[in-house]
Scaffold this active site. Structure first.
Site, PDB file in Angstrom:
ATOM      1  N   ASP A  85      33.865  37.083  54.727  1.00 35.02           N
ATOM      2  CA  ASP A  85      35.271  36.750  54.457  1.00 35.02           C
ATOM      3  C   ASP A  85      36.114  37.996  54.208  1.00 35.02           C
ATOM      4  O   ASP A  85      37.172  38.173  54.803  1.00 35.02           O
ATOM      5  CB  ASP A  85      35.379  35.817  53.243  1.00 35.02           C
ATOM      6  CG  ASP A  85      35.037  34.374  53.595  1.00 35.02           C
ATOM      7  OD1 ASP A  85      34.927  34.048  54.789  1.00 35.02           O
ATOM      8  OD2 ASP A  85      34.877  33.578  52.658  1.00 35.02           O
ATOM      9  N   ARG A 139      35.965  38.134  36.278  1.00 29.94           N
ATOM     10  CA  ARG A 139      37.271  38.264  36.937  1.00 29.94           C
ATOM     11  C   ARG A 139      38.224  39.205  36.215  1.00 29.94           C
ATOM     12  O   ARG A 139      38.860  40.046  36.848  1.00 29.94           O
ATOM     13  CB  ARG A 139      37.915  36.891  37.149  1.00 29.94           C
ATOM     14  CG  ARG A 139      37.111  35.943  38.021  1.00 29.94           C
ATOM     15  CD  ARG A 139      36.589  36.570  39.284  1.00 29.94           C
ATOM     16  NE  ARG A 139      35.723  35.673  40.026  1.00 29.94           N
ATOM     17  CZ  ARG A 139      34.694  36.081  40.771  1.00 29.94           C
ATOM     18  NH1 ARG A 139      34.389  37.385  40.872  1.00 29.94           N
ATOM     19  NH2 ARG A 139      33.964  35.208  41.423  1.00 29.94           N
ATOM     20  N   ASP A 147      38.774  30.645  41.010  1.00 28.11           N
ATOM     21  CA  ASP A 147      38.855  32.108  41.032  1.00 28.11           C
ATOM     22  C   ASP A 147      40.196  32.621  41.531  1.00 28.11           C
ATOM     23  O   ASP A 147      40.684  33.643  41.062  1.00 28.11           O
ATOM     24  CB  ASP A 147      37.710  32.676  41.863  1.00 28.11           C
ATOM     25  CG  ASP A 147      36.422  32.730  41.058  1.00 28.11           C
ATOM     26  OD1 ASP A 147      36.519  32.835  39.824  1.00 28.11           O
ATOM     27  OD2 ASP A 147      35.335  32.661  41.648  1.00 28.11           O
ATOM     28  N   SER A 204      27.437  28.274  48.386  1.00 28.81           N
ATOM     29  CA  SER A 204      28.455  29.261  48.038  1.00 28.81           C
ATOM     30  C   SER A 204      28.037  29.865  46.705  1.00 28.81           C
ATOM     31  O   SER A 204      27.962  29.173  45.690  1.00 28.81           O
ATOM     32  CB  SER A 204      29.809  28.555  47.914  1.00 28.81           C
ATOM     33  OG  SER A 204      30.751  29.419  47.348  1.00 28.81           O
TER      34      SER A 204
END
Lengths: 408, 408, 408, 408
Positions: free
Chosen positions: D15, D94, D123, D174
């Site tokens: 990605d 994050r 996210d 994922s």
């Protein structure tokens, strides 16, 4: 192909009148629906106006009693205040309006519902979340949010389509009202350093202009619901309207608040809630008298969550249902009479009595009728303080200076 | 064998004067200790009186500034109100008094501390739990709780030992006061249906007797602490005393509350807190302007717990220390000016400004300077309402009637 | 003058047998009352023993089903755990026992109720507070707390009065059990650094001794109540007893906890709750599937308060009634099936399904059947982050270093 | 005109590799930035790959220690679990990643930051809200959310631009991982009735495959931070990685949870957190031993709010700062040693000791060394039960049947 039908929440004002035409332009048949929750609207006039400006059908519903008995009353029983300040005036009326719109849509076979909210307030959220909680698959339209017009462009469009322009169009304020209160924002209020001018208020007198004689009222409650005023029985809607007048005259119920909107901004809101303030003050005083201590101390957590839930447009939700069950259960003992004095902006509770009063003079008194066992305190204090005493023995350095600094 | 030494919290009144003699009878050498937290006591007179009625030593400590800066200020920063009503007047002074008593005990080598509380109030808990949190092994004596005398017996004992009888002995009330407020209970107040009589109040005017001209004040805060009044700098203690006068004159700060005591009973308390009410109202308004939304919404949980912790005598505890750390961290942005109008019993916030203001006119406005992205609302509402929408699709029977009933 | 009658909570053990004689010495007629809440007691033997050692009447009540259906079930629906750990085993049985004692007292015209608790545990509080919540004016006696005997003195007294001495008298532990679990304290457990020895456990196998093949169970719930096990219907009491066996064999449900008692001390408690752990794990998993998000996030506040309320002996209170109303309202959708694997001390939820499941694969999936509107996120994020973004713009110095330090 | 610069959060996967090219197409110069928070990435390989597929600059940052010491440690001290289950693995990394991206953007003069999140997860919110909390005016790009490609279209685009296709592209899952844990979703897990297959796990053994001999570990804490393992000192990052191995081998730390995402949907998440589970279990046990009761009972409110705040992307917020201050203040006494047994999927606390232990054997014991004043209980119970007793006297009808029904 037949036009789609849309039920429009219609107020009779410029925005929703223009919306009728705008929706027609988009090939919708508009069913106007005006719901009175205590604004004292001229419903017949509004009904006709909707048809005049292009609606195919026009409904008006007088929901004052339903609003008082099933929405405002829940908030009163819960003592609900958003941010401990705002009695949820508009937020309370939205679920009722939404419910009626969905009912009309189902009865008329409409595929869509439209509202006149802008894109920066809370009400758009309350309308849309509420509608989809009752009718998950219905289409929702928000003409005012979508048309992207300036005020001038909107007026031009209105003139072009022969839509009447209200005479108070240049009011600087944005108003919403129902029997539970009146909300005012915008205009000069947008500067939080500025005192709200006199014309920001309509229901309440400035304290300078209030009578020099107080009104003393006795409000009778049954299971949390106010039912009598000075001994006379009233339906709730009527009692609130009457109190709005009396308390408004005494300058009661003005709120000036910097509020956190759900959509992420702070706004300055000016409210007038004379009747609601009197009733909430009295109701709280009666709970103070009749609620067992732990209930007194825990209920505010429900109050706080319920206030947020209502403010945030989530009236129709499983959590709300469970909180209502909690609140209703507590109100069984909230029966009695509160005497209040209304004077110069103040609601003063002067007396309270109840068959369920937990105030026990013989326990509380300092006179010889005392029944409290003072020696029980000795044991109580020992065990109450034991955890901090052990913590002190083990964890403290015996250094008072340090101890002091730790706290300051 | 030498007598044991006891430090007695001495007020100069009848109870603690009698307690000196009573402790002597029990073979204690009494060290009287009078701590002024803003009552405006005549400390020299009290010092001498203690010696006259039999104390071997007599200390008086002026702790007004320490009380204001390290106890009342914490409560102000936290907006602390027990049961959302009572600003913790007496509860705040107890930890300071306790700390001083323990210090005096350590300096004088005393083995015990005595207080003059009865056995049915909260203060005995605050004294004893606080003392044992600072000095876990010291002995605690409570003469008034232990002597089991009627008022008449106490007076007889006093006369017999030449202890002066105060002239206001027949006051019906039980009073405690410091610069943060004045607490009043007992007497006719013990009937919750009775309006408090005029003589229950001393610091505040009846609204009927207040001036017809308001006072407008600008209060400047730095990191949560009030530092200026109309532009002039004041130590906090002095500012509170000054505000007690000004606001008291306007009838501000009367509280009449049915309160749940820690010892398990409800009592009716009448408070006068003119200065505290002005400062707490202004402080809250400044937080409304400068606190980010989530902080606005969560801080009340800390406020509530801290209020209970202080009320319940647990000031010196690990939880209190952690809550203080939370509160102090939040106050970094509570800098700015609040304009209030004092008039006829009302504290009205009329203006607020701050370099840290989060109110953004360009986001909030309805005028053309609008910078808010109204289309963002569409996506926001979709996701905000998704959980209730899915719940409706799955769990609701499509029956509005039922739905309505579920809530009412 | 006739003797007073006292109803004694009778277990058949040494303490309460001695208490019968001790109460006789105090001129009470003792009505023994033994209540079985799932310990599997030999009720007939106990009934006779009470009479043998001196009771004038002896009642035994099998309350297993009532305990399961009206006490344990409430705790299960609430997921109640004191200090997020202890499923309230003894605390749950006390209100039922109290209710039965009061009923027997009312039926037999007894003036007093006696229990066999010592003075340092929670159970004395639960008995006495519960009794006075149901019968505010009845006298309460606590012989074991009052007689101030050492173990040896108690045994001497028993021998002197021909009270049988149990053969397991030298067990180091203090045990209480019912169908919801088994509580164990004292003995070597009093050192929190010591691993509980094998003989501290009776219902559960050490993991070393568990089977090498798991059991897979499907538990069916209706409105929060477990009703089927692998498709077969069971009364709740029977299901719990069965699960205690199955799960105990797999070493499930051991708890070793430093707990804060209501009376102010920390104690180390070892519990065995195999059936309760399986049911609570399954019930929670079903709520995760069927509860709307806000309800998921708020219910733990009720759970926490209810756990404290039960632990602290306040089952019979207005707050408890309101919390029960909340919980019951939420359980309407807690219908479905949970598949768990019991193996080596673990309860693993492997599958869950429900007609009210809010898990929507088409919304959650990453495959092409996706129905989630990803662009809605853009608007959502904008408004969700707006408050912190504005705070950053105004209040942050643009200094990342400082920002970092502020948090760490 | 010069291209704008964008800093891209680069993982080396498909990605974000495609995103480099996609951003180039939009006339951005891409500065790739790969941050290692404990995944054990081959940073040199990733750095080169970014340049190969078209980045103009490529940064790699080893932030394992910073992540452990300043992010995971806060969560450990707070015992933070979202929905009481999920230890916030991705949510914790994050803010660190965001902080580094903003720093790189500021150093390189970039006008924008891009991330590779889709539009339906949490996210994207954490990235965007975090970035704007640190750099309110920077542009944010979300290529993967914006390009609206199917998997096939993305692969076609990659082939067309010579972007390498990873060999594990057909993995059904994922995955996101860092040293605090590994998160897995999608694929067959999307059916909540299905047992997660063996290939869903990578860090933890199935219980069937775990050793038959336990590991016993002693974990030493100083002020809340784990510093020693069996007496040997470790940096936190290293200790967590080591525990991931040891505990993973014993099958510890598997979580299978139906979770409520911030974006409004339920998702099924499978986590592996072996090291985090061991440390959190041990840390909690040490707090149980050293925390005063009120702190034990209140801290979970902070824990819950902090878990939500972190999960919801609001790490950089005034509320978070205040909660961190609270937590840090509490950890001063969290010093001591916890002994745990790792065996067959279980982390069993077997022993705990601390210089600040509040467990007092002499208070808790049932032996003759007892120092607890059992008679103090009598007074304690009287006052503790007084509110419900008075409520019973006044409000109850004396009807046990009704009383029972009110509760059930």
């Amino acid at each position: 192909m037949a036009n789609k039908k849309v039920v429009l929440a219609y107020s009779g004002g410029l925005d929703t009148s223009v919306a009728i035409q705008w929706l027609k332009d988009k090939n919708y048949d508009v069913i106007a629906c005006c719901i009175d929750v205590g604004e004292g609207k001229d419903l017949e006039f509004i009904k006709q106006k909707a048809l005049t400006v292009g609606a195919v059908e026009s409904y008006t519903l007088d929901c004052q009693d339903e609003f008082a008995d099933e929405y405002a009353l829940i908030a009163l029983k819960a003592n609900a205040l958003y941010e401990e300040t705002y009695p949820l005036v508009s937020a309370l009326s939205r679920p009722l309006i939404v419910k009626k719109l969905v009912e009309v849509a189902q009865e008329t076979g409409a595929q869509a519902i439209a509202h006149g909210c802008t894109g920066k307030g809370n009400d758009q959220v309350r309308f849309e979340v509420g509608i989809h909680a009752l009718a998950p698959d219905i289409e929702i339209l928000a003409p005012v949010r979508d048309w992207h017009w300036s005020r001038e462009e909107e007026i031009d469009y209105a003139k072009e389509h022969n839509i009447p322009i209200p005479i108070d169009l240049d009011s600087p304020y944005s108003i919403d009202q129902n029997l539970w209160g009146r909300a005012n924002e915008a205009g000069v209020l947008e500067d939080p350093w500025v005192t709200p001018p006199a014309d920001a208020f309509e229901w309440t007198s400035a304290i300078e202009d209030t009578p020099d004689t107080p009104d003393i009222l006795e409000i009778g409650f049954e299971q949390g619901k106010p039912v009598t005023l000075n001994g006379e029985t009233y339906p709730l809607a009527e009692m609130v309207l009457k109190l709005n007048k009396i308390a408004g005259k005494h300058g009661i119920g003005r709120i000036d608040h910097i509020e956190n909107r759900l959509v992420g901004i702070k706004s300055r809101e000016v409210y007038e809630v004379p009747g609601a303030e009197v009733l909430m003050t009295a109701h709280q005083a009666l709970e103070d008298l009749t609620f067992e201590r732990d209930l007194c101390h825990f209920k505010p957590q429900i109050t706080n969550q319920m206030s947020n839930t209502i403010y945030n447009g989530l009236w129709f939700s499983p959590l709300m249902e469970a909180m209502v069950a909690f609140i209703e259960q507590t109100q069984k003992v909230v029966t009695g009479t509160i005497r209040v004095k209304l004077f110069k902006g103040n609601v003063v509770v002067e007396g309270r009595k109840s068959p369920y009063s937990l105030y026990d003079k013989d326990l509380a008194t300092y006179t010889s009728s005392d029944t409290f066992d003072q020696q029980a305190s000795v044991g109580f204090i020992k065990l109450w303080g034991l955890p901090t005493q052990v913590a002190a023995q083990v964890q403290q350095k015996g250094d008072l200076e340090t101890k002091g600094q730790g706290v300051h």
